[in-house]
Design a protein around this motif. Structure first.
Motif, PDB file in Angstrom:
ATOM      1  N   VAL A 307       0.904  -0.949   0.081  1.00 27.15           N
ATOM      2  CA  VAL A 307      -0.095   0.146  -0.081  1.00 27.15           C
ATOM      3  C   VAL A 307       1.010   1.288  -0.035  1.00 27.15           C
ATOM      4  CG1 VAL A 307      -1.934  -1.216   0.996  1.00 27.15           C
ATOM      5  CG2 VAL A 307      -0.289   0.040   2.603  1.00 27.15           C
ATOM      6  N   ASP A 308       0.472   2.274  -0.771  1.00 26.44           N
ATOM      7  CA  ASP A 308       1.246   3.372  -1.003  1.00 26.44           C
ATOM      8  C   ASP A 308       0.450   4.909  -1.095  1.00 26.44           C
ATOM      9  OD1 ASP A 308       3.183   5.237  -1.756  1.00 26.44           O
ATOM     10  OD2 ASP A 308       4.701   3.439  -2.308  1.00 26.44           O
ATOM     11  N   ASN A 309       0.462   5.424  -2.210  1.00 21.29           N
ATOM     12  CA  ASN A 309       0.060   6.653  -2.456  1.00 21.29           C
ATOM     13  C   ASN A 309      -1.585   6.421  -2.338  1.00 21.29           C
ATOM     14  OD1 ASN A 309       1.964   7.976  -5.018  1.00 21.29           O
ATOM     15  ND2 ASN A 309       2.334   8.127  -2.978  1.00 21.29           N
ATOM     16  N   LEU A 310      -2.460   7.445  -1.862  1.00 20.41           N
ATOM     17  CA  LEU A 310      -3.763   7.417  -2.010  1.00 20.41           C
ATOM     18  C   LEU A 310      -4.492   8.465  -2.636  1.00 20.41           C
ATOM     19  CD1 LEU A 310      -4.338   6.930   2.038  1.00 20.41           C
ATOM     20  CD2 LEU A 310      -4.079   5.065   0.287  1.00 20.41           C
ATOM     21  N   ALA A 311      -5.781   8.298  -3.231  1.00 22.33           N
ATOM     22  CA  ALA A 311      -6.724   9.073  -3.804  1.00 22.33           C
ATOM     23  C   ALA A 311      -8.004   8.648  -3.654  1.00 22.33           C
ATOM     24  CB  ALA A 311      -6.362   9.539  -5.136  1.00 22.33           C
ATOM     25  N   MET A 312      -8.821   9.623  -3.806  1.00 17.08           N
ATOM     26  CA  MET A 312     -10.367   9.434  -3.630  1.00 17.08           C
ATOM     27  C   MET A 312     -11.124   9.503  -5.018  1.00 17.08           C
ATOM     28  SD  MET A 312     -12.423   8.412  -1.180  1.00 17.08           S
ATOM     29  CE  MET A 312     -11.944   9.055   0.145  1.00 17.08           C
ATOM     30  N   THR A 313     -11.872   8.310  -5.336  1.00 17.54           N
ATOM     31  CA  THR A 313     -12.322   8.130  -6.570  1.00 17.54           C
ATOM     32  C   THR A 313     -13.567   8.989  -6.844  1.00 17.54           C
ATOM     33  OG1 THR A 313     -13.881   6.361  -6.283  1.00 17.54           O
ATOM     34  CG2 THR A 313     -11.501   5.892  -6.912  1.00 17.54           C
TER      35      THR A 313
END
Length: 387
Positions: A307-313
């Motif tokens: 698990v690394d970078n996050l964003a919201m769809t």
């Protein structure tokens, strides 16, 4: 933890309220970021396309940047090791995608690609140069990109995605192995992760109202046995002033040690962040100051790992980039259930970085940091959109 605040309640409350992105001086809702719209997975991923991407049916990809090559309609050579990224709305209806360069001095920094309202590339340029190991970062509601240096004495730089203003170093945000940062505009605070095996979660409260980041108080999280969070101030945010100083993460003995802090995201009262060494996605309820684990990979065969970078769809799921694993971007719903959104094939030894959606939610950008062998392991930045 408050037993009435279940993991599902944590996420559902945030996802039902949607998100916003700054346009000009105020916060406006993203027009296509409504539930049931945007990027949806329908059925299994298809066979690799001409760019080596396995996508859901009805989607296509294009390459918008390759390290060492000039970006279309510009004189900017796309940087090496593209990492964290974000999109920003332009006044003419277009947008800009910014991307960190996780290279060492003097090749670190941030590059940007500008698109017109139809998605055509119209320019590319640098917005930060001469820094070190720019890994992740975070977008601010006032239309700036905070770029974080992932080195022991790393700093945070505030940059202008549109290239009009010079970058500003923000010493008040501390000097440590920065990974990413998220802005809680509702409470006027910033949260920061640290990429160390015994790293901390930090909170910054500015002395003056946002967007002023010139001074403030840096604190570190302390977590008790009931998963309640309290904060203690760091006395020396810049431990590099003297050679005998104690590193930031060791200054507060009671500080909770997270196993490799990575991406972080703020969503309507919640701070979501990842830790790579134990493959966890955490949720911090800002009002209740209670923390919980939304997801944890139990074994090497888990759908989501690295698990690394996050964003919201646009559809309200959390999007997580894998560092290794199956080289996938994976969706995580409010119940902590993972579903692959896409997969990059033929690039062993790379990692996926910088996922971000265009302001209207119609296009997804991300990079494979070290690319494939035919490109001499150079970074490749992609765009994915519906056919």
């Amino acid at each position: 933890m408050n037993k009435n605040l279940t993991r599902r309640a944590f996420m559902s409350r945030a996802l039902l309220q949607g998100q916003a992105l700054a346009v000009g001086g105020g916060l406006l809702p993203l027009s296509s970021f409504s539930h049931g719209s945007g990027f949806q997975v329908s059925g299994p991923l298809q066979a690799p396309d001409s760019n080596g991407l396995r996508l859901p049916k009805g989607y296509r990809s294009r390459i918008v940047g390759v390290s060492g090559k000039t970006v279309e309609n510009s004189d900017y050579t796309w940087h090496q090791s593209p990492d964290g990224g974000a999109c920003f709305a332009a006044f003419d209806g277009g947008w800009v995608y910014v991307s960190n360069s996780e290279e060492y001095f003097p090749r670190g920094g941030v590059g940007a690609i500008a698109f017109d309202v139809k998605g055509n590339i119209i320019n590319a340029y640098s917005i930060l140069q001469g820094t070190v190991g720019n890994c992740a970062g975070g977008a601010t509601p006032w239309q700036t990109w905070l770029s974080c240096e992932e080195v022991n004495c790393g700093a945070v730089y505030e940059t202008d995605p549109f290239g009009k203003k010079s970058a500003i170093k923000r010493p008040a945000l501390g000097f440590f192995k920065h990974e990413a940062v998220a802005v809680d505009a509702d409470q006027g605070q910033l949260y920061l992760t640290e990429d160390e095996k015994d790293g901390c979660l930090y909170r910054f409260t500015p002395s003056n109202p946002l967007p002023d980041l010139s001074a403030g108080t840096l604190e570190v999280a302390i977590v008790d046995t009931q998963q309640r969070v309290t904060w203690q101030a760091i006395n020396e945010p810049n431990p590099w002033n003297t050679p005998l100083s104690t590193r930031t993460r060791h200054q507060v003995k009671e500080a909770y040690k997270f196993k490799g802090g990575e991406g972080i995201w703020y969503q309507k009262g919640l701070i979501l962040f990842s830790t790579k060494r134990d493959n966890r996605i955490w949720v911090l309820d800002v009002k209740e100051q209670a923390i919980s684990v939304l997801y944890e990979a139990k074994d090497e065969n888990a759908v989501l790992s690295g698990v690394d970078n996050l964003a919201m769809t646009p559809s309200g799921d959390l999007l997580i980039a894998e560092d290794g694993g199956d080289m996938q971007l994976v969706l995580l719903n409010a119940q902590g259930e993972p579903t692959p959104l896409l997969q990059v094939t033929g690039q062993p030894g790379s990692e996926l970085t910088g996922p971000a959606f265009s302001p209207d939610g119609s296009r997804l950008y991300f990079s494979s940091q070290r690319g494939h062998h035919s490109e001499k392991r150079l970074g490749i930045t992609y765009e994915v959109s519906a056919i």
